[in-house]
Design a protein around this motif. Structure first.
Motif, short mmCIF file in Angstrom:
data_model
loop_
_atom_site.label_atom_id
_atom_site.label_comp_id
_atom_site.label_asym_id
_atom_site.label_seq_id
_atom_site.Cartn_x
_atom_site.Cartn_y
_atom_site.Cartn_z
N VAL A 159 0.83 -1.20 0.00
CA VAL A 159 0.00 0.00 0.00
C VAL A 159 0.87 1.25 0.00
CG1 VAL A 159 -1.71 1.33 1.32
CG2 VAL A 159 -1.93 -1.15 1.14
N LYS A 160 1.99 1.19 0.73
CA LYS A 160 2.87 2.37 0.85
C LYS A 160 3.51 2.73 -0.48
CE LYS A 160 5.64 4.54 4.37
NZ LYS A 160 4.51 5.42 4.67
N VAL A 161 3.78 1.72 -1.32
CA VAL A 161 4.32 2.01 -2.65
C VAL A 161 3.31 2.81 -3.47
CG1 VAL A 161 5.02 0.96 -4.85
CG2 VAL A 161 5.84 0.02 -2.69
N LEU A 162 2.03 2.46 -3.31
CA LEU A 162 0.97 3.10 -4.10
C LEU A 162 0.53 4.42 -3.49
CD1 LEU A 162 -1.18 -0.10 -4.73
CD2 LEU A 162 0.63 0.84 -6.18
N TYR A 163 0.47 4.45 -2.16
CA TYR A 163 0.02 5.65 -1.45
C TYR A 163 1.03 6.00 -0.36
CZ TYR A 163 -4.43 4.57 -3.73
OH TYR A 163 -5.40 4.31 -4.66
N PRO A 164 2.13 6.67 -0.71
CA PRO A 164 3.22 6.93 0.25
C PRO A 164 2.79 7.75 1.46
CG PRO A 164 3.92 7.40 -2.01
CD PRO A 164 2.44 7.20 -2.05
N ASP A 165 1.73 8.55 1.32
CA ASP A 165 1.33 9.43 2.42
C ASP A 165 0.44 8.75 3.46
OD1 ASP A 165 2.73 11.51 1.23
OD2 ASP A 165 1.00 12.15 0.04
N VAL A 166 -0.04 7.55 3.15
CA VAL A 166 -0.91 6.85 4.10
C VAL A 166 -0.06 6.26 5.23
CG1 VAL A 166 -2.50 4.92 4.43
CG2 VAL A 166 -2.60 6.29 2.33
N LEU A 168 1.47 3.93 8.07
CA LEU A 168 1.57 2.47 8.12
C LEU A 168 0.47 1.86 8.98
CD1 LEU A 168 3.44 0.13 7.17
CD2 LEU A 168 4.56 0.31 9.39
N ILE A 169 0.21 2.46 10.13
CA ILE A 169 -0.78 1.90 11.05
C ILE A 169 -2.17 1.89 10.44
CG2 ILE A 169 -1.20 4.12 12.18
CD1 ILE A 169 -1.20 0.67 13.89
N VAL A 170 -2.48 2.89 9.59
CA VAL A 170 -3.78 2.95 8.94
C VAL A 170 -3.92 1.81 7.93
CG1 VAL A 170 -5.27 4.31 7.42
CG2 VAL A 170 -3.98 5.44 9.25
N SER A 171 -2.87 1.57 7.13
CA SER A 171 -2.89 0.48 6.16
C SER A 171 -3.06 -0.86 6.87
CB SER A 171 -1.60 0.46 5.34
OG SER A 171 -1.41 1.66 4.65
N VAL A 172 -2.31 -1.06 7.94
CA VAL A 172 -2.38 -2.31 8.70
C VAL A 172 -3.79 -2.53 9.24
CG1 VAL A 172 -1.64 -3.42 10.84
CG2 VAL A 172 0.06 -2.43 9.30
N ALA A 173 -4.37 -1.47 9.83
CA ALA A 173 -5.71 -1.59 10.42
C ALA A 173 -6.77 -1.88 9.38
CB ALA A 173 -6.04 -0.30 11.18
N VAL A 174 -6.71 -1.20 8.24
CA VAL A 174 -7.72 -1.42 7.19
C VAL A 174 -7.64 -2.84 6.65
CG1 VAL A 174 -8.41 -0.77 4.85
CG2 VAL A 174 -7.88 1.00 6.53
N LEU A 175 -6.43 -3.33 6.38
CA LEU A 175 -6.26 -4.68 5.88
C LEU A 175 -6.76 -5.71 6.89
CD1 LEU A 175 -2.71 -4.33 4.30
CD2 LEU A 175 -4.85 -4.70 3.06
N ALA A 176 -6.47 -5.46 8.16
CA ALA A 176 -6.90 -6.38 9.22
C ALA A 176 -8.41 -6.44 9.32
CB ALA A 176 -6.29 -5.96 10.56
N ILE A 177 -9.05 -5.29 9.25
CA ILE A 177 -10.51 -5.24 9.36
C ILE A 177 -11.17 -5.91 8.16
CG2 ILE A 177 -12.50 -3.67 9.38
CD1 ILE A 177 -10.67 -1.72 11.00
N ALA A 389 -2.04 -7.85 16.78
CA ALA A 389 -1.25 -7.85 15.54
C ALA A 389 -1.17 -6.45 14.94
CB ALA A 389 -1.84 -8.83 14.53
N ILE A 390 -2.27 -5.70 15.00
CA ILE A 390 -2.27 -4.33 14.46
C ILE A 390 -1.27 -3.46 15.23
CG2 ILE A 390 -3.64 -2.21 14.28
CD1 ILE A 390 -6.09 -3.96 13.69
N VAL A 391 -1.25 -3.61 16.55
CA VAL A 391 -0.34 -2.81 17.38
C VAL A 391 1.11 -3.22 17.13
CG1 VAL A 391 0.36 -2.32 19.75
CG2 VAL A 391 -2.07 -2.34 19.14
#
Length: 538
Positions: A159-166, A168-177, A389-391
């Protein structure tokens, strides 16, 4: 370098896929439950939630095994690894086919015969409660802090490659949910249906990238010349730093036996099979699909050497191929495949962790808990595991080197587990005390060796060789303590250990079975195909 910009069409494809892949498993699982009730089949609520009612046919078992094994690192890691190291990383994939054959011949029958919900429960039925609880604790730790955190971190990197400004914790949380939605509600049934969808989409994505990459290179011969002999060889010298050929036996085989035959995360799929035959056929399907990984995920990384010879970071190989070679729309499908791989791994880990917490700890310590209460606790423990895991996942970014060491820590920690399971099934004389002491002594010693060798570098030892040494010492400890201790409980060991008459009885039962349904014939075909692929690229 291509422009890593996700267009509106790509985004629409991704969102559409995410919605459908969440709705379909829950609807399908609900219909399966209604169909089972209508047919008069009785399943208790806990079995239905944690093992899908033990009702899954072989395609679901096989695709779910593959999907569980995949993660965001399947695309990113295998392609990047091939770019840097060559096709030798395929060793972990082709060895899986061999291990799955061993699994269905000698191990799976005893798991299903025990009717255990979890592998720690199997150890209690074969040995005692001490062994069960020690292994359950290790399995839970590995699920949350190694398996799930790794999958979420790998996905967040994509996700960070595609959206560098997002963040890391937000990407992790969204994927987990995204993964948790159907896991919490539907249990293993919904997870296996989802996994089958995810595996299909992921494999399709691999095919599309392979075709586009092959069409982009000048020729196969030119690609081989650019890559060089070592990067196009599966078998490397004994002194090679990454994957020496003796390490295939001393390390890759042992780590693979742990992952495919003693890890609750993976084996739970076969425990939910409709029958032993369906568990066997599904495992063989998974082994056959693993052989295709050389072509779908590894060779595109080697081909990228001809197209992009000066990439700074090998992990950017896959996104570079996708955004440079794939048209708009199909790029969205490939990215959806990456998300599919990530969520499949996470949903499987969540279900595995909740099953261990509920069935190995809660039910064992509070046996009077109702079935509905166990399912509720299972859902709560899924959410708790998710939060942990998110934390933890973002902290991996701060300890890159340490996290790479965590990949090799399995070489030091899992050989005692493999020894206990294999000898416990293969040798009736193995005692409960020997199994328990081997786990609680050898695993801490393995951790100490990991710190000395991998972290501090005090001993020059390749980690795949360390796995073989640990396995041999664990076997010696098991045999020694078993022979010196009191005789084993014959009644407890009788049904869950190998006897030669099992083979003779099954041989008689298989007479008249069509060739296409005979797992022994299919196993020979799979092993022959594996040998052919290895020989062709050796």
């Amino acid at each position: 370098m291509p422009d890593f910009t996700v267009t509106g069409i790509d985004l629409a494809v991704i969102i559409g896929y995410l919605l459908l892949s969440r709705i379909i498993p829950l609807v399908a699982q609900s219909r399966m439950k209604k169909k089972a009730k209508a047919s008069g089949k009785e399943t208790d609520e806990t079995e239905d939630y944690f093992l899908g009612g033990r009702n899954f046919i072989w395609p679901f078992v096989g695709l779910s095994l593959v999907a569980t094994n995949m993660s965001g690192a399947t695309f990113v890691g295998l392609a990047g690894g091939a770019y840097e190291q060559g096709i030798s990383i395929f060793a972990y994939e082709w060895m899986s086919a061999v291990i799955l054959v061993i699994f269905i011949f000698f191990i799976l029958p005893f798991y299903l015969r025990s009717e255990a919900f979890t592998l720690p429960e199997f150890l209690e039925k074969r040995f005692d409660r001490r062994t069960r609880m020690s292994f359950a604790g290790f399995n839970l730790f590995a699920n949350m802090f190694i398996d799930m955190a790794a999958a979420l971190f790998a996905g967040a990197m994509v996700v960070k490659v595609l959206y560098p400004d997002v963040p890391l914790i937000v990407s992790v949380a969204v994927l987990a949910i995204l993964a948790a939605v159907y896991t919490v509600i539907g249990g293993l049934g919904a997870v296996m249906i989802s996994d089958s969808i995810q595996a299909t989409v992921t494999l399709l994505g691999g095919v599309l990238v392979l075709i586009a990459t092959f069409n982009a290179i000048e020729s196969w011969d030119a690609m081989v010349q650019t890559a060089g002999e070592e990067k196009m060889s599966l078998i490397l010298p004994a002194d090679h730093g990454d994957l020496p050929w003796p390490g295939l036996v001393t390390g890759v085989l042992i780590i693979g036996l742990y992952y495919w035959t003693t890890n609750q995360l993976v084996v739970q799929r076969t425990l939910g099979a409709k029958s032993l035959d369906h568990g066997r056929w599904g495992s063989l399907l998974a082994g056959a699909i693993k052989l295709t990984f050389l072509f779908l995920f590894i060779l595109p990384g080697v081909m990228a050497l001809s197209l992009y010879p000066e990439l700074d970071n090998p992990d950017t190989v896959f996104p570079t191929l996708v955004f440079d070679l794939m048209p708009v729309g199909l790029r969205g499908l490939i990215l959806a495949a990456v998300i599919a791989a990530i969520t499949s791994t996470v949903d499987s880990i969540l279900n595995s962790a909740s099953t261990i917490v509920t069935m190995d700890f809660v039910k064992t310590l509070r046996p009077k808990t109702s079935q509905r209460g166990l399912v509720t606790i299972g859902r709560i423990s899924t959410v708790v595991a998710l939060v942990v895991a998110i934390v933890w996942a973002p902290f991996i970014a701060q300890f890159d080197t340490l996290y790479q060491y965590l990949q090799s820590v399995l070489s030091y920690l899992v050989p005692p587990v493999v020894a206990v399971f294999l000898l416990g099934i293969g040798w009736r004389r193995t005692t409960a005390t020997a199994a328990f002491l081997t786990l609680v002594v050898m695993q801490p010693l393995g951790l100490a060796m990991f710190l000395l060798v991998e972290v501090n570098g005090l001993v020059p030892l390749q980690f795949l060789y360390a796995a073989g040494i640990s396995f041999a010492l664990s076997l010696a400890m098991l045999v020694g303590i078993s022979l010196l201790g009191p005789a084993v409980d014959e009644e407890k060991a009788d049904e869950l250990t190998w006897k030669n008459e099992y083979w003779a009885e099954e041989t008689a039962e298989l007479k008249g079975t069509p060739v296409w349904a005979n797992y022994r014939v299919l196993s020979v075909v799979l092993l022959a195909a594996t040998a052919g692929v290895v020989a062709a690229f050796a």
